[in-house]
Design an enzyme around this catalytic site. Structure first.
Site, PDB file in Angstrom:
ATOM      1  CG  ASP A   1     -35.066 -39.530   5.523  1.00 39.74           C
ATOM      2  OD1 ASP A   1     -35.762 -38.548   5.182  1.00 39.74           O
ATOM      3  OD2 ASP A   1     -34.496 -40.290   4.698  1.00 39.74           O
TER       4      ASP A   1
ATOM      5  CE  LYS B   1     -31.247 -41.398  -0.945  1.00 43.09           C
ATOM      6  NZ  LYS B   1     -32.713 -41.269  -0.730  1.00 43.09           N
TER       7      LYS B   1
ATOM      8  CD  GLU C   1     -31.998 -38.267   4.660  1.00 41.11           C
ATOM      9  OE1 GLU C   1     -31.475 -38.869   5.631  1.00 41.11           O
ATOM     10  OE2 GLU C   1     -32.166 -38.791   3.545  1.00 41.11           O
TER      11      GLU C   1
ATOM     12  CB  SER D   1     -31.963 -46.080   6.581  1.00 41.11           C
ATOM     13  OG  SER D   1     -33.256 -45.541   6.459  1.00 41.11           O
TER      14      SER D   1
ATOM     15  CG  ASP E   1     -32.792 -37.913   0.068  1.00 41.33           C
ATOM     16  OD1 ASP E   1     -32.576 -37.905  -1.157  1.00 41.33           O
ATOM     17  OD2 ASP E   1     -33.106 -38.971   0.681  1.00 41.33           O
TER      18      ASP E   1
ATOM     19  CE  LYS F   1     -36.118 -43.804   5.337  1.00 39.71           C
ATOM     20  NZ  LYS F   1     -35.877 -42.727   4.351  1.00 39.71           N
TER      21      LYS F   1
ATOM     22  CE  LYS G   1     -32.292 -42.157   6.363  1.00 43.82           C
ATOM     23  NZ  LYS G   1     -31.741 -41.780   5.044  1.00 43.82           N
TER      24      LYS G   1
ATOM     25  N   GLY H   1     -28.884 -44.004   0.329  1.00 43.22           N
ATOM     26  CA  GLY H   1     -29.150 -45.349  -0.184  1.00 43.22           C
ATOM     27  C   GLY H   1     -30.555 -45.466  -0.742  1.00 43.22           C
TER      28      GLY H   1
HETATM   29  C1  NPQ Z   1     -34.069 -42.100   1.817  1.00 41.03           C
HETATM   30  N1  NPQ Z   1     -33.616 -44.564   1.581  1.00 41.03           N
HETATM   31  O1  NPQ Z   1     -32.984 -41.846   2.287  1.00 41.03           O
HETATM   32  C2  NPQ Z   1     -34.338 -43.426   1.120  1.00 41.03           C
HETATM   33  C3  NPQ Z   1     -35.758 -43.591   0.853  1.00 41.03           C
HETATM   34  C4  NPQ Z   1     -36.278 -44.792   0.187  1.00 41.03           C
HETATM   35  C5  NPQ Z   1     -32.385 -46.197   2.847  1.00 41.03           C
HETATM   36  O2  NPQ Z   1     -33.733 -44.568   3.831  1.00 41.03           O
HETATM   37  C6  NPQ Z   1     -37.850 -48.460  -2.819  1.00 41.03           C
HETATM   38  C7  NPQ Z   1     -36.944 -47.746  -3.530  1.00 41.03           C
HETATM   39  C8  NPQ Z   1     -38.146 -48.107  -1.542  1.00 41.03           C
HETATM   40  C9  NPQ Z   1     -36.319 -46.660  -2.975  1.00 41.03           C
HETATM   41  C10 NPQ Z   1     -37.780 -46.632   0.347  1.00 41.03           C
HETATM   42  C11 NPQ Z   1     -33.306 -45.031   2.810  1.00 41.03           C
HETATM   43  C12 NPQ Z   1     -37.498 -47.019  -0.962  1.00 41.03           C
HETATM   44  C13 NPQ Z   1     -36.600 -46.273  -1.687  1.00 41.03           C
HETATM   45  C14 NPQ Z   1     -37.155 -45.537   0.885  1.00 41.03           C
HETATM   46  C15 NPQ Z   1     -35.985 -45.169  -1.095  1.00 41.03           C
HETATM   47  O3  NPQ Z   1     -34.925 -41.237   1.831  1.00 41.03           O
HETATM   48 MG    MG Z   2     -33.844 -39.566   2.650  1.00 39.43          MG
END
Ligand code: NPQ
Ligand code: MG
Length: 388
Positions: A206, A280, A231, A153, A256, A181, A179, A308
């Site tokens: 995402d 998750k 996403e 990601s 998500d 953002k 992926k 994650g």
């Molecule tokens: C998601 N994670 O899928 C999340 C969002 C995310 C790996 O994209 C601190 C704690 C910062 C949790 C930033 C990925 C974060 C967090 C992004 C979760 O949407």
């Molecule tokens: Mg997400």
């Protein structure tokens, strides 16, 4: 009374029928990130890791609460989880013996919400049970895969050049899916550039809730890039608008934030709110809900993948076990430890091989050693909770 067949099938491991949890420890450990991680809701440059350990039967099990410091991804924070575990959840499971994960979940269920806090306890309990049985977590939950396909990601970057460099870097390391953002102003342009340079890779985006139904034409313009999925484009707790959007765009929606448990997953599939689900374990409240969502989707042929939360190796090891289940057919957001941290809390660290997979360890429990010296060195807060 147990049914006769279950009595006959009693396995011969050293777990008492009812296990007393003698102690719960919760602690926060700050780990610097190797680079800032930016999403549509904000940017962080260090991660306050929330660890949970439970003791019983002469062993210790480890879990992680994935809540962030600020209520941006979800309403839970490190602070709310600390309060809820200390004052409600730990007292509900300490002392009075617990027979299995279903009973543990039932003890926590009266307390509404706070899924990440509940999951921290479920994870630690499952690691403890796996260690007592001498099984890996993957074995304990019925995992069928010994290598897990993984993707990366990539956060919002200061420039397109930064992004393209990172895409090349992680493809070079073998990651099977990229992926990106996205948010308004950092979407069509960058997706178009990444796709132009890499016509054949698995590519997804995402939005972390950054759009509304008013953006349907804008989101539809992503259809031409052959994305694996988009996403969570809309609100964090929405299913209805996502169903309307899914009916109007060709790209598959993956939910998500909106999928907070088995019931929400069933409703999303009935409404047509998505075609893919990101599981998750923290967001849904632990193994019991995560396994249930997996089973529901597997029965319906809906692909799932493991999301994650910038976990330390302890949460990451649980994600690896979860993603070894047969329904996890798409690459997970399960990166190498080094993608986020200069040094992780487990030994060995999680590594991604050149074919873009992570190995599911066979050793008991998490299958990694917990580096207690390093954890202690970086601990900011520690609470020991025992039966009153
Ligand atoms: C998601 N994670 O899928 C999340 C969002 C995310 C790996 O994209 C601190 C704690 C910062 C949790 C930033 C990925 C974060 C967090 C992004 C979760 O949407
Ligand atoms: Mg997400």
């Amino acid at each position: 009374m147990q049914p006769q067949s279950e009595v006959l099938n009693q396995p011969s491991y050293a777990v008492p029928d009812r296990l007393a949890i003698e102690k719960v420890e919760i602690r926060t450990v700050r780990l610097p990130l190797v680079e800032p991680f930016e999403t549509s809701f904000g940017s962080i440059d260090s991660r306050l890791i929330f660890l949970v350990s439970v003791q019983g039967g002469g062993q210790t099990g480890w879990g992680e609460v994935v809540a962030a410091e600020e209520p941006l991804y979800s309403y839970e924070t490190v602070g709310t989880a600390l309060h809820v575990i200390r004052d409600y959840l730990a007292p509900a499971i300490l002392g009075e013996p617990v027979s299995d994960i279903a009973e543990l979940a039932r003890r926590l269920a009266p307390f509404r919400g706070h899924n990440m806090a509940k999951a921290g306890l479920e994870l630690a309990y499952m690691d403890l049970i796996a260690r007592l049985k001498g099984e890996s977590l993957s074995q304990l939950i019925g995992g069928t895969r010994d290598r897990i396909p993984v993707g990366v990601s990539l956060g919002i970057q200061p420039s397109l050049e930064h992004l393209l460099e990172r895409v090349d870097r992680y493809l070079g390391l073998g990651y099977q899916r990229i992926k990106l953002k996205i948010k308004p102003g950092w979407d069509i342009g960058i997706v178009s550039e990444v796709r132009r340079r890499h016509p054949d890779i698995l590519l997804s985006v995402d939005a972390n809730c950054a759009y509304t139904l008013a953006d349907v034409d804008h989101l539809k313009s992503l259809d031409e890039f052959g994305l694996l999925m988009i996403e969570q484009p809309l609100e964090h707790d929405d299913l209805i608008d996502h169903a309307q959007l899914q009916a109007k765009i060709a790209t598959s929606i993956c939910l998500d934030e909106s999928i907070t448990g088995i019931g929400r997953a069933r409703q999303a599939l009935e409404l047509g709110s998505c075609r893919i689900i990101n599981i998750k374990i923290g967001r849904v409240g632990g193994y019991s809900q995560a396994l249930g969502i997996h089973d529901l989707c597997y029965a319906k042929g809906i692909p799932v993948w493991c999301g994650g939360m910038l976990e330390s190796g302890i949460g990451r090891a649980h994600n690896i076990a979860l993603a070894s289940l047969p329904g996890f057919v798409l690459p997970g957001d399960i990166s190498a430890s080094s993608r986020y941290f200069a040094r992780d809390l487990i030994v060995p660290e999680v590594t991604v091989s050149a074919d873009g997979t992570v190995a599911a360890p066979r050793a008991p429990g998490l299958g990694f050693d917990v580096n207690l010296d390093y954890i202690i060195a970086r601990t900011e807060t520690l609470l020991r909770l025992e039966p009153h």
